[in-house]
Design a protein around this motif. Structure first.
Motif, PDB file in Angstrom:
ATOM      1  N   TRP A  47       0.843  -1.201   0.000  1.00 35.23           N
ATOM      2  CA  TRP A  47       0.000   0.000   0.000  1.00 35.23           C
ATOM      3  C   TRP A  47       0.870   1.239   0.000  1.00 35.23           C
ATOM      4  N   ALA A  48       0.485   2.211  -0.823  1.00 37.27           N
ATOM      5  CA  ALA A  48       1.251   3.450  -0.933  1.00 37.27           C
ATOM      6  C   ALA A  48       0.847   4.485   0.106  1.00 37.27           C
ATOM      7  N   GLY A  49      -0.186   4.196   0.899  1.00 38.99           N
ATOM      8  CA  GLY A  49      -0.621   5.137   1.927  1.00 38.99           C
ATOM      9  C   GLY A  49      -1.667   6.128   1.455  1.00 38.99           C
ATOM     10  N   THR A  50      -2.151   5.991   0.208  1.00 41.99           N
ATOM     11  CA  THR A  50      -3.184   6.882  -0.308  1.00 41.99           C
ATOM     12  C   THR A  50      -4.531   6.157  -0.354  1.00 41.99           C
ATOM     13  N   SER A  98     -11.563   3.210  -0.691  1.00 43.63           N
ATOM     14  CA  SER A  98     -10.768   1.995  -0.828  1.00 43.63           C
ATOM     15  C   SER A  98      -9.292   2.373  -0.787  1.00 43.63           C
ATOM     16  N   PRO A  99      -8.444   1.458  -0.316  1.00 41.52           N
ATOM     17  CA  PRO A  99      -7.008   1.760  -0.343  1.00 41.52           C
ATOM     18  C   PRO A  99      -6.440   1.817  -1.755  1.00 41.52           C
ATOM     19  N   TRP A 100      -7.158   1.213  -2.724  1.00 36.73           N
ATOM     20  CA  TRP A 100      -6.666   1.175  -4.098  1.00 36.73           C
ATOM     21  C   TRP A 100      -7.819   1.387  -5.078  1.00 36.73           C
ATOM     22  N   PRO A 101      -7.546   1.970  -6.238  1.00 39.20           N
ATOM     23  CA  PRO A 101      -8.564   1.985  -7.299  1.00 39.20           C
ATOM     24  C   PRO A 101      -8.797   0.559  -7.795  1.00 39.20           C
ATOM     25  N   GLY A 112      -9.946  -6.736   1.882  1.00 38.84           N
ATOM     26  CA  GLY A 112      -8.529  -7.035   1.697  1.00 38.84           C
ATOM     27  C   GLY A 112      -7.655  -5.851   2.031  1.00 38.84           C
ATOM     28  N   LEU A 113      -7.888  -5.260   3.177  1.00 37.37           N
ATOM     29  CA  LEU A 113      -7.171  -4.047   3.578  1.00 37.37           C
ATOM     30  C   LEU A 113      -5.674  -4.301   3.757  1.00 37.37           C
ATOM     31  N   PRO A 114      -4.849  -3.283   3.537  1.00 37.88           N
ATOM     32  CA  PRO A 114      -3.403  -3.442   3.742  1.00 37.88           C
ATOM     33  C   PRO A 114      -3.062  -3.602   5.214  1.00 37.88           C
ATOM     34  N   ALA A 115      -1.921  -4.205   5.460  1.00 35.13           N
ATOM     35  CA  ALA A 115      -1.521  -4.487   6.843  1.00 35.13           C
ATOM     36  C   ALA A 115      -1.440  -3.222   7.684  1.00 35.13           C
ATOM     37  N   GLN A 116      -1.091  -2.078   7.065  1.00 39.37           N
ATOM     38  CA  GLN A 116      -0.897  -0.840   7.826  1.00 39.37           C
ATOM     39  C   GLN A 116      -2.176  -0.324   8.487  1.00 39.37           C
ATOM     40  N   VAL A 117      -3.344  -0.739   7.991  1.00 37.67           N
ATOM     41  CA  VAL A 117      -4.590  -0.213   8.551  1.00 37.67           C
ATOM     42  C   VAL A 117      -5.362  -1.273   9.335  1.00 37.67           C
ATOM     43  N   LEU A 118      -4.803  -2.475   9.447  1.00 36.35           N
ATOM     44  CA  LEU A 118      -5.472  -3.546  10.188  1.00 36.35           C
ATOM     45  C   LEU A 118      -5.071  -3.530  11.650  1.00 36.35           C
ATOM     46  N   PRO A 119      -5.946  -4.002  12.538  1.00 33.15           N
ATOM     47  CA  PRO A 119      -5.587  -4.082  13.957  1.00 33.15           C
ATOM     48  C   PRO A 119      -4.405  -5.018  14.168  1.00 33.15           C
TER      49      PRO A 119
END
Length: 266
Positions: free
Chosen positions: A90-93, A130-133, A221-228
């Motif tokens: 994830w690019a953080g956007t 969404s974390p991605w398009p 399917g969220l990126p690891a950076q935003v998961l608990p």
């Protein structure tokens, strides 16, 4: 397992390796192995034809059905999500989509179901995140006949490091955590499955993949950076892949045998 799901799973998980085609008798037999009666399977096939997913096609004198280009595209995308080893980088956007359904309730519900499947969560009225398009977004919204606009980038006002809190507001991670724990509790240990004969392995694996496929409608399917921290969904994915891989060889043999027998009988 409903008949439609059984047929879709057969094409997406096995018949892609057989030219996206299966004899009618073979598809019916594979669904029947999962407890779906033949009349229900034939009805499901007819509906999938009307919906543009299947097309009648005979090969070497055997009646059957092939997946259309639309179905192949959808099934390949679903297959990639089902068997993905873990979250994407994830690019953080964020990808923010604003939809105008014109106050049409039916259209609004259609858009909500479609965007949820594509991994978007509702940020507010008409706004989806969404974390991605998603590459299918434009096609889906065009089919729904709605006006929309989108932008990718950081959200104004978002505090650095607050992405997990934002994700928890947009998606029901508590309900998803509960569902994953329930799924894990029902998974058998892989070492108890290695010796199953094909006619036992196939329905076990088909039901397993069917249950896991349901998460495509609830887990973006969220990126690891935003998961608990310690997100149980990662453990569930690892365990699912282990069990599915263990069952695959025997299940494949059953599919191959069933397709061959059905062509021979025809």
């Amino acid at each position: 397992m409903h008949a439609r799901s059984a047929v879709v799973d057969v094409y997406g998980d096995h018949l892609r390796e057989h030219g996206w085609w299966g004899p009618v008798a073979g598809v019916v037999a594979l669904a029947q192995a999962c407890g779906v009666q033949a009349p229900a399977t034939r009805t499901a096939i007819s509906r999938l034809v009307r919906e543009g997913w299947l097309v009648a096609e005979s090969r070497e004198g055997t009646r059957g059905y092939a997946a259309t280009s639309l179905a192949r595209e959808r099934l390949v995308s679903a297959h990639a999500r089902i068997y993905a080893p873990g979250p994407r980088p994830w690019a953080g956007t964020w990808h923010l989509v604003v939809v105008d359904h014109g106050g049409d309730r039916r259209r609004r519900d259609q858009v909500s179901a479609s965007l949820g499947y594509l991994g978007y969560g509702r940020l507010g009225p008409g706004a989806w995140l969404s974390p991605w398009p998603n590459p299918e977004l434009a096609t889906v919204l065009h089919r729904a006949d709605v006006r929309w606009s989108a932008v990718t980038g950081p959200l104004d006002g978002e505090v650095p490091g607050s992405s997990p809190e934002l994700a928890a507001r947009v998606w029901d991670l508590h309900a998803l955590d509960t569902a994953y724990r329930r799924f894990l509790a029902q998974l058998p240990a892989p070492d108890t499955l290695a010796d199953l004969v094909p006619e036992e392995a196939y329905p076990r694996r088909a039901r397993l993949v069917h249950e896991w496929r349901k998460f495509l409608f609830s887990d973006p399917g969220l990126p690891a950076q935003v998961l608990p921290a310690g997100w149980v969904g990662l453990e569930a994915r690892t365990r699912f892949l282990q069990v599915a891989s263990t069952l695959r060889p025997a299940a494949d043999r059953y599919v191959e045998r069933t397709l061959t027998d059905s062509r021979t009988a025809a």
